[in-house]
Design a protein around this motif. Structure first.
Motif, mmCIF file in Angstrom:
data_model
loop_
_atom_site.group_PDB
_atom_site.id
_atom_site.type_symbol
_atom_site.label_atom_id
_atom_site.label_comp_id
_atom_site.label_asym_id
_atom_site.label_seq_id
_atom_site.Cartn_x
_atom_site.Cartn_y
_atom_site.Cartn_z
ATOM 1 N N SER A 218 0.833 -1.194 0.000
ATOM 2 C CA SER A 218 0.000 0.000 0.000
ATOM 3 C C SER A 218 0.869 1.246 0.000
ATOM 4 O O SER A 218 1.936 1.260 0.620
ATOM 5 C CB SER A 218 -0.870 0.005 1.258
ATOM 6 O OG SER A 218 -1.610 1.205 1.357
ATOM 7 N N LYS A 219 0.386 2.271 -0.677
ATOM 8 C CA LYS A 219 0.975 3.585 -0.482
ATOM 9 C C LYS A 219 0.648 3.999 0.955
ATOM 10 O O LYS A 219 -0.264 3.472 1.575
ATOM 11 C CB LYS A 219 0.372 4.605 -1.453
ATOM 12 C CG LYS A 219 0.762 4.361 -2.893
ATOM 13 C CD LYS A 219 0.165 5.420 -3.789
ATOM 14 C CE LYS A 219 0.572 5.147 -5.234
ATOM 15 N NZ LYS A 219 -0.018 6.150 -6.155
ATOM 16 N N ARG A 220 1.384 4.938 1.467
ATOM 17 C CA ARG A 220 1.116 5.446 2.814
ATOM 18 C C ARG A 220 0.074 6.561 2.686
ATOM 19 O O ARG A 220 0.240 7.498 1.900
ATOM 20 C CB ARG A 220 2.404 5.986 3.431
ATOM 21 C CG ARG A 220 2.261 6.362 4.889
ATOM 22 C CD ARG A 220 3.576 6.848 5.470
ATOM 23 N NE ARG A 220 4.662 5.908 5.281
ATOM 24 C CZ ARG A 220 4.857 4.798 6.000
ATOM 25 N NH1 ARG A 220 3.995 4.496 6.950
ATOM 26 N NH2 ARG A 220 5.879 4.010 5.765
ATOM 27 N N TYR A 221 -0.998 6.437 3.462
ATOM 28 C CA TYR A 221 -2.078 7.423 3.374
ATOM 29 C C TYR A 221 -2.837 7.499 4.691
ATOM 30 O O TYR A 221 -2.675 6.658 5.577
ATOM 31 C CB TYR A 221 -3.059 7.054 2.246
ATOM 32 C CG TYR A 221 -3.839 5.779 2.490
ATOM 33 C CD1 TYR A 221 -5.042 5.793 3.188
ATOM 34 C CD2 TYR A 221 -3.369 4.558 2.036
ATOM 35 C CE1 TYR A 221 -5.752 4.629 3.432
ATOM 36 C CE2 TYR A 221 -4.068 3.375 2.270
ATOM 37 C CZ TYR A 221 -5.262 3.425 2.964
ATOM 38 O OH TYR A 221 -5.957 2.267 3.209
ATOM 39 N N SER A 222 -3.676 8.518 4.782
ATOM 40 C CA SER A 222 -4.662 8.599 5.855
ATOM 41 C C SER A 222 -5.917 9.206 5.251
ATOM 42 O O SER A 222 -5.861 9.926 4.250
ATOM 43 C CB SER A 222 -4.169 9.442 7.035
ATOM 44 O OG SER A 222 -4.023 10.795 6.664
ATOM 45 N N GLU B 84 0.918 10.142 0.798
ATOM 46 C CA GLU B 84 2.337 10.511 0.756
ATOM 47 C C GLU B 84 2.903 10.308 -0.647
ATOM 48 O O GLU B 84 2.558 9.344 -1.322
ATOM 49 C CB GLU B 84 3.150 9.654 1.739
ATOM 50 C CG GLU B 84 2.746 9.781 3.184
ATOM 51 C CD GLU B 84 3.174 11.085 3.840
ATOM 52 O OE1 GLU B 84 3.954 11.853 3.255
ATOM 53 O OE2 GLU B 84 2.707 11.324 4.976
ATOM 54 N N ASP B 85 3.804 11.204 -1.059
ATOM 55 C CA ASP B 85 4.497 11.035 -2.339
ATOM 56 C C ASP B 85 5.490 9.885 -2.271
ATOM 57 O O ASP B 85 5.723 9.213 -3.263
ATOM 58 C CB ASP B 85 5.233 12.326 -2.733
ATOM 59 C CG ASP B 85 4.267 13.434 -3.122
ATOM 60 O OD1 ASP B 85 3.172 13.137 -3.627
ATOM 61 O OD2 ASP B 85 4.614 14.613 -2.897
ATOM 62 N N MET B 86 6.083 9.684 -1.116
ATOM 63 C CA MET B 86 7.065 8.619 -0.928
ATOM 64 C C MET B 86 6.631 7.763 0.259
ATOM 65 O O MET B 86 6.262 8.309 1.300
ATOM 66 C CB MET B 86 8.458 9.206 -0.664
ATOM 67 C CG MET B 86 9.011 10.016 -1.819
ATOM 68 S SD MET B 86 10.576 10.832 -1.416
ATOM 69 C CE MET B 86 11.524 9.508 -0.715
ATOM 70 N N THR B 87 6.719 6.431 0.118
ATOM 71 C CA THR B 87 6.290 5.553 1.207
ATOM 72 C C THR B 87 7.183 5.679 2.432
ATOM 73 O O THR B 87 6.780 5.307 3.526
ATOM 74 C CB THR B 87 6.245 4.079 0.758
ATOM 75 O OG1 THR B 87 7.522 3.697 0.269
ATOM 76 C CG2 THR B 87 5.186 3.860 -0.307
ATOM 77 N N SER B 88 8.384 6.230 2.257
ATOM 78 C CA SER B 88 9.292 6.386 3.398
ATOM 79 C C SER B 88 8.979 7.631 4.233
ATOM 80 O O SER B 88 9.600 7.855 5.261
ATOM 81 C CB SER B 88 10.742 6.442 2.910
ATOM 82 O OG SER B 88 10.915 7.564 2.061
ATOM 83 N N GLN B 89 8.014 8.417 3.801
ATOM 84 C CA GLN B 89 7.613 9.627 4.522
ATOM 85 C C GLN B 89 6.306 9.372 5.273
ATOM 86 O O GLN B 89 5.449 8.639 4.790
ATOM 87 C CB GLN B 89 7.384 10.774 3.533
ATOM 88 C CG GLN B 89 8.582 11.135 2.696
ATOM 89 C CD GLN B 89 9.611 11.902 3.491
ATOM 90 O OE1 GLN B 89 9.266 12.774 4.275
ATOM 91 N NE2 GLN B 89 10.863 11.583 3.306
ATOM 92 N N ALA B 90 6.139 9.990 6.424
ATOM 93 C CA ALA B 90 4.880 9.910 7.175
ATOM 94 C C ALA B 90 4.568 11.276 7.758
ATOM 95 O O ALA B 90 4.481 11.449 8.970
ATOM 96 C CB ALA B 90 4.961 8.844 8.254
ATOM 97 N N THR B 91 4.410 12.253 6.885
ATOM 98 C CA THR B 91 4.114 13.610 7.339
ATOM 99 C C THR B 91 2.702 14.021 6.920
ATOM 100 O O THR B 91 1.890 14.378 7.770
ATOM 101 C CB THR B 91 5.143 14.608 6.779
ATOM 102 O OG1 THR B 91 5.250 14.454 5.364
ATOM 103 C CG2 THR B 91 6.516 14.387 7.396
ATOM 104 N N VAL B 92 2.406 13.942 5.640
ATOM 105 C CA VAL B 92 1.096 14.315 5.117
ATOM 106 C C VAL B 92 0.009 13.423 5.712
ATOM 107 O O VAL B 92 -1.107 13.864 5.958
ATOM 108 C CB VAL B 92 1.094 14.213 3.567
ATOM 109 C CG1 VAL B 92 -0.294 14.389 2.981
ATOM 110 C CG2 VAL B 92 2.046 15.228 2.979
#
Length: 161
Positions: free
Chosen positions: A125-129, A143-151
């Motif tokens: 999965s892509k990272r999302y909320s 998220e644009d990148m799966t390694s990020q968890a900001t958005v």
């Protein structure tokens, strides 16, 4: 096509580990008539998911629920054994739903699948909320990148609530 704000979630059945063993939970059971925060992660026990994304939702659980949210769920393309072990080891068992999208059917229906085969992970999965109200997407943060968890972080979700 990727799910969008205003869209109804696709029908799906997840598996979730409980103290009594695995149970199936449908999108109707989880979302019908409720306001639910859902976040998707590439994989249980992966670094960003375990060290950043999940902890934010566990730490902010009460604040999120205090803003009129009925439930919180994390979805990952893992089996229910792995999701159950992650729930147990993170201290999240019974606090949020740890939903196994074992065959990526829900993730794919959302259009949020990511081919991470190059890293040995396969389709994930892509990272999302998102905030879902009565089965419809009210907010969506991918998220644009799966390694990020900001958005897709709990802090962002709190701001949107």
């Amino acid at each position: 096509m990727t799910i969008a704000i205003g869209d109804k979630l696709p029908a799906a059945t997840f598996k979730e580990k409980t103290p009594d063993g695995p149970v199936e939970i449908t999108t109707d059971e989880l979302f019908k008539g409720k306001r639910v925060v859902v976040f998707g992660v590439p994989g249980a026990f992966t670094p960003t998911c375990s060290l950043n994304h999940l902890p934010g939702y566990l730490e902010n659980r009460d604040a999120i629920l205090a803003r009129g949210v009925d439930d919180i769920a994390v979805v990952s393309v893992n089996d229910w054994h792995v999701m159950g072990a992650w729930a147990q080891s993170s201290g999240g068992m019974g606090k949020i739903h740890f939903l196994a999208d074992w065959d990526a059917s829900f993730t794919t229906a959302l259009g949020l699948q990511a081919d991470l085969s190059a890293g040995g992970l396969g389709v994930r999965s892509k990272r999302y909320s998102m905030l879902v109200e009565d089965g419809k997407v009210k907010t969506l943060n991918v998220e644009d990148m799966t390694s990020q968890a900001t958005v897709s972080s709990a802090a962002t979700m709190l701001e949107q609530l």
